[in-house]
Design an enzyme around this catalytic site. Structure first.
Site, PDB file in Angstrom:
ATOM      1  N   PRO A   1       0.722  -1.211   0.110  1.00 19.40           N
ATOM      2  CA  PRO A   1      -0.081  -0.051   0.058  1.00 19.40           C
ATOM      3  C   PRO A   1       0.611   1.280   0.065  1.00 19.40           C
ATOM      4  O   PRO A   1       0.428   2.450  -0.481  1.00 19.40           O
ATOM      5  CB  PRO A   1      -0.785  -0.153   1.246  1.00 19.40           C
ATOM      6  CG  PRO A   1      -0.897  -1.382   1.576  1.00 19.40           C
ATOM      7  CD  PRO A   1       0.457  -1.955   1.177  1.00 19.40           C
TER       8      PRO A   1
ATOM      9  N   GLU B   1       1.159  -8.987   8.129  1.00 18.71           N
ATOM     10  CA  GLU B   1       1.179  -7.455   8.068  1.00 18.71           C
ATOM     11  C   GLU B   1       2.333  -6.822   7.308  1.00 18.71           C
ATOM     12  O   GLU B   1       2.827  -5.778   7.310  1.00 18.71           O
ATOM     13  CB  GLU B   1       1.415  -7.156   9.456  1.00 18.71           C
ATOM     14  CG  GLU B   1       0.286  -7.306  10.548  1.00 18.71           C
ATOM     15  CD  GLU B   1      -0.931  -6.523   9.908  1.00 18.71           C
ATOM     16  OE1 GLU B   1      -1.074  -5.474   9.498  1.00 18.71           O
ATOM     17  OE2 GLU B   1      -2.108  -7.467   9.777  1.00 18.71           O
TER      18      GLU B   1
ATOM     19  N   ARG C   1      -0.287  -6.104 -21.329  1.00 16.02           N
ATOM     20  CA  ARG C   1      -0.939  -5.361 -22.581  1.00 16.02           C
ATOM     21  C   ARG C   1      -0.422  -4.332 -23.156  1.00 16.02           C
ATOM     22  O   ARG C   1      -0.523  -3.820 -24.350  1.00 16.02           O
ATOM     23  CB  ARG C   1      -2.390  -4.944 -22.148  1.00 16.02           C
ATOM     24  CG  ARG C   1      -2.447  -3.766 -21.104  1.00 16.02           C
ATOM     25  CD  ARG C   1      -3.743  -3.395 -20.556  1.00 16.02           C
ATOM     26  NE  ARG C   1      -4.926  -2.897 -21.602  1.00 16.02           N
ATOM     27  CZ  ARG C   1      -4.667  -1.742 -22.013  1.00 16.02           C
ATOM     28  NH1 ARG C   1      -3.616  -0.854 -21.535  1.00 16.02           N
ATOM     29  NH2 ARG C   1      -5.499  -1.286 -22.997  1.00 16.02           N
TER      30      ARG C   1
ATOM     31  N   ASP D   1      -6.937   4.089 -24.908  1.00 14.46           N
ATOM     32  CA  ASP D   1      -7.042   4.189 -23.863  1.00 14.46           C
ATOM     33  C   ASP D   1      -7.065   5.563 -23.047  1.00 14.46           C
ATOM     34  O   ASP D   1      -6.796   6.655 -23.636  1.00 14.46           O
ATOM     35  CB  ASP D   1      -5.435   4.000 -23.226  1.00 14.46           C
ATOM     36  CG  ASP D   1      -5.203   2.432 -23.311  1.00 14.46           C
ATOM     37  OD1 ASP D   1      -6.109   1.571 -23.663  1.00 14.46           O
ATOM     38  OD2 ASP D   1      -4.270   1.833 -22.721  1.00 14.46           O
TER      39      ASP D   1
HETATM   40  C1  4H7 Z   1       2.527  -5.281   1.895  1.00 15.25           C
HETATM   41  C2  4H7 Z   1       2.401  -4.908   3.193  1.00 15.25           C
HETATM   42  C3  4H7 Z   1      -1.108  -3.994  -1.877  1.00 15.25           C
HETATM   43  C4  4H7 Z   1       1.391  -5.945   1.513  1.00 15.25           C
HETATM   44  C5  4H7 Z   1       1.146  -4.858   3.791  1.00 15.25           C
HETATM   45  C6  4H7 Z   1      -1.044  -4.853  -0.868  1.00 15.25           C
HETATM   46  C7  4H7 Z   1      -2.916  -2.939  -0.825  1.00 15.25           C
HETATM   47  C8  4H7 Z   1      -2.084  -2.995  -1.916  1.00 15.25           C
HETATM   48  C9  4H7 Z   1       0.284  -5.989   1.995  1.00 15.25           C
HETATM   49  C10 4H7 Z   1       0.211  -5.513   3.189  1.00 15.25           C
HETATM   50  C11 4H7 Z   1      -2.095  -4.888   0.120  1.00 15.25           C
HETATM   51  C12 4H7 Z   1      -2.141  -2.113  -2.874  1.00 15.25           C
HETATM   52  C13 4H7 Z   1      -1.442  -6.865   4.611  1.00 15.25           C
HETATM   53  C14 4H7 Z   1      -1.461  -4.577   4.781  1.00 15.25           C
HETATM   54  C15 4H7 Z   1      -2.841  -6.734   5.365  1.00 15.25           C
HETATM   55  C16 4H7 Z   1      -2.920  -4.470   5.443  1.00 15.25           C
HETATM   56  C17 4H7 Z   1      -4.238  -5.701   6.723  1.00 15.25           C
HETATM   57  C18 4H7 Z   1      -0.936  -6.968   1.234  1.00 15.25           C
HETATM   58  N1  4H7 Z   1      -3.109  -3.962   0.164  1.00 15.25           N
HETATM   59  N2  4H7 Z   1      -1.056  -5.809   4.341  1.00 15.25           N
HETATM   60  N3  4H7 Z   1      -2.950  -5.877   6.053  1.00 15.25           N
HETATM   61  N4  4H7 Z   1      -2.754  -0.999  -2.782  1.00 15.25           N
HETATM   62  N5  4H7 Z   1      -1.879  -6.081   0.948  1.00 15.25           N
HETATM   63  O1  4H7 Z   1      -1.340  -2.207  -3.894  1.00 15.25           O
END
Ligand code: 4H7
Length: 233
Positions: A95, A122, A160, A175
């Site tokens: 994220p 996590e 793609r 696109d």
């Molecule tokens: C890496 C670190 C990518 C991957 C934390 C992955 C959204 C995206 C993840 C986490 C992702 C995106 C694990 C953090 C589950 C939150 C409850 C896997 N989420 N997570 N936790 N936006 N989750 O690209």
């Protein structure tokens, strides 16, 4: 065909705890076809296969405390070191990564080898991020339970852009974002469906008028939904 797209296939390896999830998603549609014909050399790997723990464990508690578990170094380092080739880009889906865009996907489509790492629990040990990850990518500002769907989104979006992957019916030219404007509305037959009409300008065959109408609709929609795209940078 082979002569037209005479380039090395892009190799993409995905390291995940859920390989079946990625295979299910990526076997379908045009990306599935490109994998089948070898234009994309894709393989999903199960991280557990590299675990040296007798129970194939891949997680442990975080130092310093806190909720949940983290993915441990050993399986991740061994997986990446086993799969990597000299030009490989190691991408961690998270994220807090750089936001995926068409421009970034085009750049990645030129690389010979991508290794996508999907996080679960996590997240993963920071030492692996520092030592092996060359790029961190997010597919948007929202949280998912694991990084495998984001990894699939990267494979689709990058795939793609690879010459020969899209047929004529799915060309890149329409696109949104390419021209920094959102797409214009589109209609197909019949001209009237249940009393709902197609805009008359599209039925006349006057191409200049149609172009003008489409452009105006694009600007109107972009102003409404994504005014940020109209600001010159
Ligand atoms: C890496 C670190 C990518 C991957 C934390 C992955 C959204 C995206 C993840 C986490 C992702 C995106 C694990 C953090 C589950 C939150 C409850 C896997 N989420 N997570 N936790 N936006 N989750 O690209």
């Amino acid at each position: 065909m082979v002569i037209l797209f005479n380039r090395m296939a892009v190799r993409i390896d995905l390291i995940t705890l859920f390989p079946a999830m990625a295979n299910g998603f990526l076997q379908e549609s045009v990306i599935g076809r490109a994998i089948e014909t070898g234009l994309i050399q894709f393989k999903a790997h199960n991280l557990r296969d590299w675990s040296k723990d007798k129970h194939h464990k891949v997680d442990d508690v975080p130092y310093g405390g806190g909720p949940g578990m983290l993915m441990t170094c050993q399986p991740l380092f061994d997986a990446v070191d086993g799969l990597a080739t000299p030009g490989a880009e190691v991408i961690y889906l998270c994220p807090d990564g750089e936001q995926l865009t068409n421009d970034l996907a085009r750049e990645l489509a030129k690389k010979p080898h991508l290794i996508l790492v999907s996080g679960h629990y996590e997240g993963i040990d920071q030492r692996f991020r520092d030592a092996r990850v060359t790029r961190e990518i997010s597919v948007g500002d929202y949280v998912l339970t694991n990084g495998t769907l984001p990894a699939c989104i990267v494979v689709d979006c990058v795939g793609r852009q690879i010459p020969g992957v899209l047929g004529e019916e799915n060309s890149l030219t329409g696109d949104s974002y390419n021209g920094k404007l959102l797409a214009f509305p589109q209609y197909t037959r019949p001209a009237v469906y249940d009393g709902l009409e197609v805009p008359p300008v599209l039925l006349g065959g006057h191409h200049a008028e149609i172009e003008k109408w489409r452009r105006a609709k694009q600007i109107e929609k972009t102003k409404q939904r994504r005014p940020d795209l109209l600001e010159d940078k």
